[in-house]
Design a protein around this motif. Structure first.
Motif, PDB file in Angstrom:
ATOM      1  N   TYR A 260       0.813  -1.214   0.000  1.00  0.00           N
ATOM      2  CA  TYR A 260       0.000   0.000   0.000  1.00  0.00           C
ATOM      3  C   TYR A 260       0.852   1.272   0.000  1.00  0.00           C
ATOM      4  O   TYR A 260       0.425   2.302   0.502  1.00  0.00           O
ATOM      5  N   ASN A 261       2.035   1.199  -0.596  1.00  0.00           N
ATOM      6  CA  ASN A 261       2.940   2.354  -0.537  1.00  0.00           C
ATOM      7  C   ASN A 261       2.364   3.611  -1.188  1.00  0.00           C
ATOM      8  O   ASN A 261       2.599   4.706  -0.716  1.00  0.00           O
ATOM      9  N   ARG A 262       1.609   3.466  -2.258  1.00  0.00           N
ATOM     10  CA  ARG A 262       1.013   4.650  -2.899  1.00  0.00           C
ATOM     11  C   ARG A 262       0.058   5.368  -1.945  1.00  0.00           C
ATOM     12  O   ARG A 262       0.011   6.591  -1.904  1.00  0.00           O
ATOM     13  N   HIS A 263      -0.691   4.607  -1.178  1.00  0.00           N
ATOM     14  CA  HIS A 263      -1.615   5.205  -0.216  1.00  0.00           C
ATOM     15  C   HIS A 263      -0.856   5.897   0.913  1.00  0.00           C
ATOM     16  O   HIS A 263      -1.266   6.952   1.393  1.00  0.00           O
ATOM     17  N   LEU A 264       0.245   5.295   1.331  1.00  0.00           N
ATOM     18  CA  LEU A 264       1.078   5.925   2.360  1.00  0.00           C
ATOM     19  C   LEU A 264       1.658   7.245   1.861  1.00  0.00           C
ATOM     20  O   LEU A 264       1.704   8.228   2.598  1.00  0.00           O
ATOM     21  N   ILE A 265       2.092   7.247   0.619  1.00  0.00           N
ATOM     22  CA  ILE A 265       2.644   8.472   0.028  1.00  0.00           C
ATOM     23  C   ILE A 265       1.586   9.567   0.009  1.00  0.00           C
ATOM     24  O   ILE A 265       1.851  10.712   0.381  1.00  0.00           O
ATOM     25  N   ILE A 266       0.397   9.213  -0.382  1.00  0.00           N
ATOM     26  CA  ILE A 266      -0.697  10.186  -0.434  1.00  0.00           C
ATOM     27  C   ILE A 266      -1.040  10.691   0.971  1.00  0.00           C
ATOM     28  O   ILE A 266      -1.238  11.885   1.178  1.00  0.00           O
ATOM     29  N   LEU A 267      -1.102   9.778   1.919  1.00  0.00           N
ATOM     30  CA  LEU A 267      -1.402  10.157   3.305  1.00  0.00           C
ATOM     31  C   LEU A 267      -0.339  11.124   3.818  1.00  0.00           C
ATOM     32  O   LEU A 267      -0.663  12.153   4.411  1.00  0.00           O
ATOM     33  N   ARG A 268       0.904  10.826   3.534  1.00  0.00           N
ATOM     34  CA  ARG A 268       2.017  11.677   3.975  1.00  0.00           C
ATOM     35  C   ARG A 268       1.979  13.027   3.269  1.00  0.00           C
ATOM     36  O   ARG A 268       2.175  14.066   3.887  1.00  0.00           O
ATOM     37  N   ARG A 269       1.749  13.009   1.973  1.00  0.00           N
ATOM     38  CA  ARG A 269       1.694  14.252   1.195  1.00  0.00           C
ATOM     39  C   ARG A 269       0.584  15.171   1.698  1.00  0.00           C
ATOM     40  O   ARG A 269       0.726  16.392   1.693  1.00  0.00           O
ATOM     41  N   ALA A 270      -0.507  14.577   2.149  1.00  0.00           N
ATOM     42  CA  ALA A 270      -1.639  15.360   2.654  1.00  0.00           C
ATOM     43  C   ALA A 270      -1.403  15.837   4.085  1.00  0.00           C
ATOM     44  O   ALA A 270      -2.204  16.591   4.621  1.00  0.00           O
ATOM     45  N   GLY A 271      -0.299  15.393   4.697  1.00  0.00           N
ATOM     46  CA  GLY A 271      -0.038  15.773   6.084  1.00  0.00           C
ATOM     47  C   GLY A 271      -0.955  15.080   7.068  1.00  0.00           C
ATOM     48  O   GLY A 271      -1.202  15.579   8.167  1.00  0.00           O
ATOM     49  N   LYS A 272      -1.473  13.931   6.700  1.00  0.00           N
ATOM     50  CA  LYS A 272      -2.431  13.209   7.544  1.00  0.00           C
ATOM     51  C   LYS A 272      -1.845  11.914   8.105  1.00  0.00           C
ATOM     52  O   LYS A 272      -2.579  11.030   8.539  1.00  0.00           O
ATOM     53  N   GLN A 273      -0.518  11.811   8.130  1.00  0.00           N
ATOM     54  CA  GLN A 273       0.100  10.580   8.615  1.00  0.00           C
ATOM     55  C   GLN A 273      -0.161  10.333  10.097  1.00  0.00           C
ATOM     56  O   GLN A 273      -0.017   9.219  10.575  1.00  0.00           O
ATOM     57  N   GLN A 274      -0.597  11.349  10.835  1.00  0.00           N
ATOM     58  CA  GLN A 274      -0.935  11.146  12.251  1.00  0.00           C
ATOM     59  C   GLN A 274      -2.107  10.176  12.406  1.00  0.00           C
ATOM     60  O   GLN A 274      -2.234   9.517  13.437  1.00  0.00           O
ATOM     61  N   ILE A 275      -2.936  10.080  11.371  1.00  0.00           N
ATOM     62  CA  ILE A 275      -4.028   9.106  11.391  1.00  0.00           C
ATOM     63  C   ILE A 275      -3.436   7.705  11.489  1.00  0.00           C
ATOM     64  O   ILE A 275      -3.906   6.866  12.252  1.00  0.00           O
ATOM     65  N   LEU A 276      -2.383   7.469  10.726  1.00  0.00           N
ATOM     66  CA  LEU A 276      -1.712   6.176  10.754  1.00  0.00           C
ATOM     67  C   LEU A 276      -1.100   5.907  12.128  1.00  0.00           C
ATOM     68  O   LEU A 276      -1.214   4.805  12.654  1.00  0.00           O
ATOM     69  N   LEU A 277      -0.480   6.908  12.717  1.00  0.00           N
ATOM     70  CA  LEU A 277       0.106   6.742  14.046  1.00  0.00           C
ATOM     71  C   LEU A 277      -0.974   6.392  15.076  1.00  0.00           C
ATOM     72  O   LEU A 277      -0.775   5.507  15.917  1.00  0.00           O
ATOM     73  N   ALA A 278      -2.112   7.045  14.998  1.00  0.00           N
ATOM     74  CA  ALA A 278      -3.212   6.742  15.929  1.00  0.00           C
ATOM     75  C   ALA A 278      -3.655   5.284  15.767  1.00  0.00           C
ATOM     76  O   ALA A 278      -3.903   4.585  16.754  1.00  0.00           O
ATOM     77  N   GLN A 279      -3.728   4.820  14.512  1.00  0.00           N
ATOM     78  CA  GLN A 279      -4.112   3.431  14.263  1.00  0.00           C
ATOM     79  C   GLN A 279      -3.049   2.472  14.800  1.00  0.00           C
ATOM     80  O   GLN A 279      -3.374   1.442  15.382  1.00  0.00           O
ATOM     81  N   PHE A 280      -1.782   2.820  14.606  1.00  0.00           N
ATOM     82  CA  PHE A 280      -0.700   1.997  15.138  1.00  0.00           C
ATOM     83  C   PHE A 280      -0.848   1.848  16.648  1.00  0.00           C
ATOM     84  O   PHE A 280      -0.703   0.750  17.184  1.00  0.00           O
ATOM     85  N   ASN A 281      -1.101   2.946  17.330  1.00  0.00           N
ATOM     86  CA  ASN A 281      -1.241   2.896  18.789  1.00  0.00           C
ATOM     87  C   ASN A 281      -2.362   1.940  19.201  1.00  0.00           C
ATOM     88  O   ASN A 281      -2.208   1.164  20.143  1.00  0.00           O
ATOM     89  N   ASN A 282      -3.472   1.984  18.497  1.00  0.00           N
ATOM     90  CA  ASN A 282      -4.595   1.098  18.832  1.00  0.00           C
ATOM     91  C   ASN A 282      -4.271  -0.366  18.558  1.00  0.00           C
ATOM     92  O   ASN A 282      -4.535  -1.236  19.383  1.00  0.00           O
ATOM     93  N   TYR A 283      -3.699  -0.636  17.410  1.00  0.00           N
ATOM     94  CA  TYR A 283      -3.496  -2.019  17.014  1.00  0.00           C
ATOM     95  C   TYR A 283      -2.287  -2.669  17.677  1.00  0.00           C
ATOM     96  O   TYR A 283      -2.250  -3.885  17.813  1.00  0.00           O
ATOM     97  N   PHE A 284      -1.318  -1.897  18.103  1.00  0.00           N
ATOM     98  CA  PHE A 284      -0.174  -2.501  18.777  1.00  0.00           C
ATOM     99  C   PHE A 284      -0.557  -3.033  20.156  1.00  0.00           C
ATOM    100  O   PHE A 284       0.090  -3.942  20.677  1.00  0.00           O
ATOM    101  N   LYS A 285      -1.614  -2.514  20.739  1.00  0.00           N
ATOM    102  CA  LYS A 285      -2.110  -3.074  21.995  1.00  0.00           C
ATOM    103  C   LYS A 285      -2.506  -4.535  21.778  1.00  0.00           C
ATOM    104  O   LYS A 285      -2.269  -5.389  22.620  1.00  0.00           O
ATOM    105  N   TYR A 286      -3.099  -4.797  20.626  1.00  0.00           N
ATOM    106  CA  TYR A 286      -3.484  -6.171  20.281  1.00  0.00           C
ATOM    107  C   TYR A 286      -2.241  -7.039  20.132  1.00  0.00           C
ATOM    108  O   TYR A 286      -2.187  -8.155  20.647  1.00  0.00           O
ATOM    109  N   LEU A 287      -1.239  -6.540  19.434  1.00  0.00           N
ATOM    110  CA  LEU A 287       0.001  -7.286  19.246  1.00  0.00           C
ATOM    111  C   LEU A 287       0.607  -7.677  20.586  1.00  0.00           C
ATOM    112  O   LEU A 287       0.976  -8.827  20.796  1.00  0.00           O
TER     113      LEU A 287
END
Length: 185
Positions: A94-121
């Motif tokens: 999904y690298n193209r989507h990551l690039i778009i997310l980063r370009r839009a300055g919305k990568q913090q959304i990804l960080l928030a998701q990481f925080n939620n899902y790493f609890k499961y890990l």
């Protein structure tokens, strides 16, 4: 009444339209009207599922994480090494989507998701190191933030290293820390 299949189809049209538009112009300059026209849906349909454009990113991230975690849902334990390799392989996909997310300055959304899902890990891992620290409240956020930052650096570097190379680098860190502790004591 709309079926889940119809809802998902409409949401996918909107998400795909946003991605297409973002390859051509800045996220901030994309209007809801333009997005709806590109997706072929009404504004009413857009607002039925989303309050704003950012909600599309959140929904997309949720769907991708759910897709990724389906692999682990019925697993009684997760090897950390396998998880990291699968994570980097998945994000390469999904690298193209990551690039778009980063370009839009919305990568913090990804960080928030990481925080939620790493609890499961942390709760499902069979890694000795993670199990010993599983009750430590900073473990999930530490892993999430660290992996997120490595992922962003990897993306900025053009994802030139393979997922296997990235996994090897990640796994070398605990050993470096352990060796330093042993050396200084």
């Amino acid at each position: 009444m709309k079926t889940q299949k119809t809802i998902n189809h409409t949401k996918n049209l909107i998400s795909f339209a946003l991605v297409q538009l973002m390859w051509k112009k800045d996220y901030e300059n994309i209007t809801i009207k333009e997005l709806c026209e590109k997706a072929g849906v009404s504004r009413m349909s857009f607002y039925r599922y989303y309050d704003n454009k950012e909600d599309i990113f959140i929904d997309f991230c949720d769907e991708r994480f759910e897709e990724f975690y389906e692999t682990y849902l019925n697993t009684t334990s997760i090897r950390f090494e396998d998880f990291i390799l699968n994570l980097f392989t998945f994000f390469k996909k999904y690298n193209r989507h990551l690039i778009i997310l980063r370009r839009a300055g919305k990568q913090q959304i990804l960080l928030a998701q990481f925080n939620n899902y790493f609890k499961y890990l942390v709760s499902k891992s069979n890694s000795t190191v993670i199990l010993m620290q599983s009750k430590n409240p900073v473990l999930g956020p530490l892993l999430a933030g660290g992996i997120y930052n490595v992922l962003m650096d990897w993306l900025d570097d053009g994802m030139e290293k393979t997922p296997e190379e990235m996994t090897k680098l990640i796994l070398s860190v605990p050993y470096m820390i352990y060796e330093e502790i042993i050396r200084t004591n």
